[in-house]
Motif scaffolding. Sequence first.
Motif, mmCIF file in Angstrom:
data_model
loop_
_atom_site.group_PDB
_atom_site.id
_atom_site.type_symbol
_atom_site.label_atom_id
_atom_site.label_comp_id
_atom_site.label_asym_id
_atom_site.label_seq_id
_atom_site.Cartn_x
_atom_site.Cartn_y
_atom_site.Cartn_z
ATOM 1 N N ILE A 141 0.868 -1.183 0.000
ATOM 2 C CA ILE A 141 0.000 0.000 0.000
ATOM 3 C C ILE A 141 0.901 1.228 0.000
ATOM 4 N N LEU A 142 1.122 1.746 -1.201
ATOM 5 C CA LEU A 142 1.988 2.906 -1.353
ATOM 6 C C LEU A 142 1.155 4.154 -1.595
ATOM 7 N N HIS A 143 1.723 5.288 -1.253
ATOM 8 C CA HIS A 143 1.151 6.568 -1.645
ATOM 9 C C HIS A 143 2.231 7.363 -2.353
ATOM 10 N N GLY A 144 1.762 8.332 -3.129
ATOM 11 C CA GLY A 144 2.697 9.230 -3.801
ATOM 12 C C GLY A 144 2.412 10.656 -3.360
ATOM 13 N N TYR A 195 -1.191 16.136 -4.640
ATOM 14 C CA TYR A 195 -2.052 14.959 -4.724
ATOM 15 C C TYR A 195 -1.243 13.684 -4.645
ATOM 16 N N CYS A 196 -1.951 12.593 -4.417
ATOM 17 C CA CYS A 196 -1.322 11.274 -4.373
ATOM 18 C C CYS A 196 -1.214 10.735 -5.790
ATOM 19 N N THR A 197 -0.025 10.238 -6.130
ATOM 20 C CA THR A 197 0.236 9.803 -7.505
ATOM 21 C C THR A 197 0.091 8.291 -7.705
ATOM 22 N N ASP A 198 -0.154 7.555 -6.638
ATOM 23 C CA ASP A 198 -0.203 6.093 -6.749
ATOM 24 C C ASP A 198 -1.629 5.656 -6.433
ATOM 25 N N PHE A 199 -2.278 5.005 -7.365
ATOM 26 C CA PHE A 199 -3.708 4.700 -7.206
ATOM 27 C C PHE A 199 -3.900 3.715 -6.053
ATOM 28 N N CYS A 200 -4.288 4.262 -4.894
ATOM 29 C CA CYS A 200 -4.173 3.504 -3.651
ATOM 30 C C CYS A 200 -5.494 2.981 -3.125
ATOM 31 N N SER A 201 -6.599 3.522 -3.588
ATOM 32 C CA SER A 201 -7.895 3.076 -3.064
ATOM 33 C C SER A 201 -8.971 3.616 -3.989
ATOM 34 N N LEU A 211 -10.945 5.839 -3.347
ATOM 35 C CA LEU A 211 -11.020 7.293 -3.181
ATOM 36 C C LEU A 211 -9.649 7.957 -3.360
ATOM 37 N N HIS A 212 -8.811 7.295 -4.146
ATOM 38 C CA HIS A 212 -7.488 7.857 -4.462
ATOM 39 C C HIS A 212 -7.611 9.256 -5.058
ATOM 40 N N GLN A 213 -8.579 9.448 -5.910
ATOM 41 C CA GLN A 213 -8.714 10.766 -6.553
ATOM 42 C C GLN A 213 -9.082 11.855 -5.543
ATOM 43 N N GLU A 214 -9.563 11.454 -4.373
ATOM 44 C CA GLU A 214 -9.880 12.428 -3.328
ATOM 45 C C GLU A 214 -8.643 12.756 -2.487
ATOM 46 N N MET A 215 -7.565 12.058 -2.730
ATOM 47 C CA MET A 215 -6.381 12.225 -1.883
ATOM 48 C C MET A 215 -5.572 13.416 -2.401
ATOM 49 N N GLN A 216 -5.882 14.597 -1.880
ATOM 50 C CA GLN A 216 -5.301 15.838 -2.380
ATOM 51 C C GLN A 216 -5.252 16.879 -1.281
HETATM 52 CU CU1 CUA Z 1 -2.750 7.488 -1.859
HETATM 53 CU CU2 CUA Z 1 -3.446 7.353 -4.030
#
Ligand code: CUA
Length: 667
Positions: free
Chosen positions: A584-587, A621-627, A629-634
């Motif tokens: 589970i990575l985030h960017g 924003y988060c660059t790694d599609f993590c969930s 609601l990844h697009q909400e990660m900003q």
């Molecule tokens: Cu964290 Cu996408």
Amino acid sequence: MQSSTRKIVIGGLVAAATVGTLYACARTNRPQNSLTSSDAAARVYVAPGAYDEFYAFLSGGYSGQIAVYGLPSGRLLKIVPVFSQFPEEGYGYNEDTKPLLQTSYGFVPWDDSHHPELSQTNGVPDGRWLFINANNTPRIARIDLGLFETTEIIEIPNAAGGHASPFTTPDSKYVVSATRFSVPVPNTDVPIESYKQNFKGTLSFIAANEPGKMDIAFQILMPGYNYDLGHAGKGPSDGWFFFTTYNSEQANTKLEENASKNDKDYIAAVNYRLAEQCVAQGKTTSLPSYFLHNWVDEHSRLAKSERKTSVKVLDPQNCPGAVYYLPTPKSPHGVDVDPTGQYIVAGGKLATVIPVHSFEKLQKAIADKKFDTTLAGIPVLNYQSVLAGEVQKPGLGPLHTEFDGKGYAYTSFFISSEVVKWKLGTWEVVDRIPTYYSIGHLMIPGGDTKQPWGKYVLAMNKITKDRYLPTGAELAQSAQLIDISGDKMKLLLDFPTVGEPHYAQALPAELIRGKQLKYHRLTENTNPNKISSEAEGGISRSGKRVDVKMIAIRSHFAPDNLEGVQLGDTVYFHVTNIEQDWDILHGFAVLGANTSELILQPGETRTMKWVPSRVGVFPFYCTDFCSALHQEMQGYIRVSPQGSTVALKANTSPKAKAQIAGGAGGR
Ligand code: CUA
Ligand code: K7E
């Protein structure tokens, strides 16, 4: 369907190799050493969800990286960044890994890497580390095979072109690096024409057995030739190291011609146990040398860089018996030691035979003083006295040899574009198979060790004209997997490679599959900018420096709204991925940043330096599609003009506020 005749000129030798005739018809009439395509397909087919049998590590050549493939499928599993910046992982861009690419020349963002080498125990790959060399700015890197990450890089002083590197001793006590280009030692302002007086080659022995502690144990100062490749002895020849050397003419211009004059060049045979004794007895000189040693601290995951200032240099004249030259035809390239440790095989690029030296004869020739001459205090042994045999008419342009552990050797031929199988002891050629085209190295899993897993040979080819869909003026390099389990070699698979593979190494997957790290424990993360909860996060200022501490967790950053930054500030984003779960990575990326994203492994803290160039509000924003609601990660960061009265502020959730009030938090 076409047939092409390629003319290759090497040192005045013109070879017309008809590459194409043999296999141009492959698509219709099957040549002898090809299986039916369905048979070949079945041999390399790894069903969806199933695993490959081997990990193969291919050097990236001028990409500076390592590419990891599964065999037999040829599937690309990962690129491990080593000597070149790699934005996909933020490698060499984030503040944490930048020190790995520091050298005595400053920050070097690229290199050319040729030879991966697995660590060994008792002469067998043990799955601890992979080493690889940098050619241009000589360095050796260690890759941890539980992480698939570069964890250490040492620079090699008094060298230029770290090509004969980083071959290991059977216990990985040392890895070596020999200089390709001789240079003035110490390097100083002398006329290039003074090559013969002033230029020297160094053979470096680098202590490698302790992670984070690589060091130049000693260097042997050699005549100013070019040193090309090396391999350690094993079994009876354990304690010795063999290096090919060419340009014994000591030419410094138009080497193509001027370094191809002598009928024989040499293999330098080094008794490094004796050299060790001489070093211990203080027979070295201490040469001021400036070089860097960089390593990653395991728990903070921060790379550090230390400066070293001298090396011990041994002149062979002060340690008689430590170095001998074995005459070897002609401009040798590879030098490979068979699994028994008895035979030392050279690949003379311009030779018409494959010369094989015998370690037993070498010992006897030394005892009997069968010396032809002495060069700079180094005895030159008589060719016939050390020769075990010659493989006659093997092909054109022999480069490298690997072994199957069943008494056979496999040599790559660049000019005649083929792999030739021959028998150790009788020196007879028993099989040959064309490669497409112009093979450099070849690799059998464990094929340079005591215990080859002799099931496949992988050919790594420089030229792929007509093998794949064309891609403009530059075409992919290519690997070809060949079955060597039977009497006849059989071509199974082509796959294009990332970068230009030179050498490769492979080992059975089960050796390292089970020891992969799944995540970094937050409780063990000692990065000074780590936070474990939102309540510990925030924004702070010290002069023109602003530090932001932030967590990333599915699917938000916290804090995620930041104000009070001014033009002229330098902002450091310290982001901790507080996930404690595998993969589970985030960017993290921010608008207009002049660097790569951060990529954060679970439990890891990384830092991005950002110098805003204009006033405004900038999303991150988060660059790694993590969930889902990844697009909400900003989030947003506001930048105000210099001298603005906007207060420094990071938004904090009510829950985190309550934690802070309860004394759990703290900035
Ligand atoms: Cu964290 Cu996408
Ligand atoms: Cu033959 Cu640099 Cu090992 Cu390439 S080297 S082919």
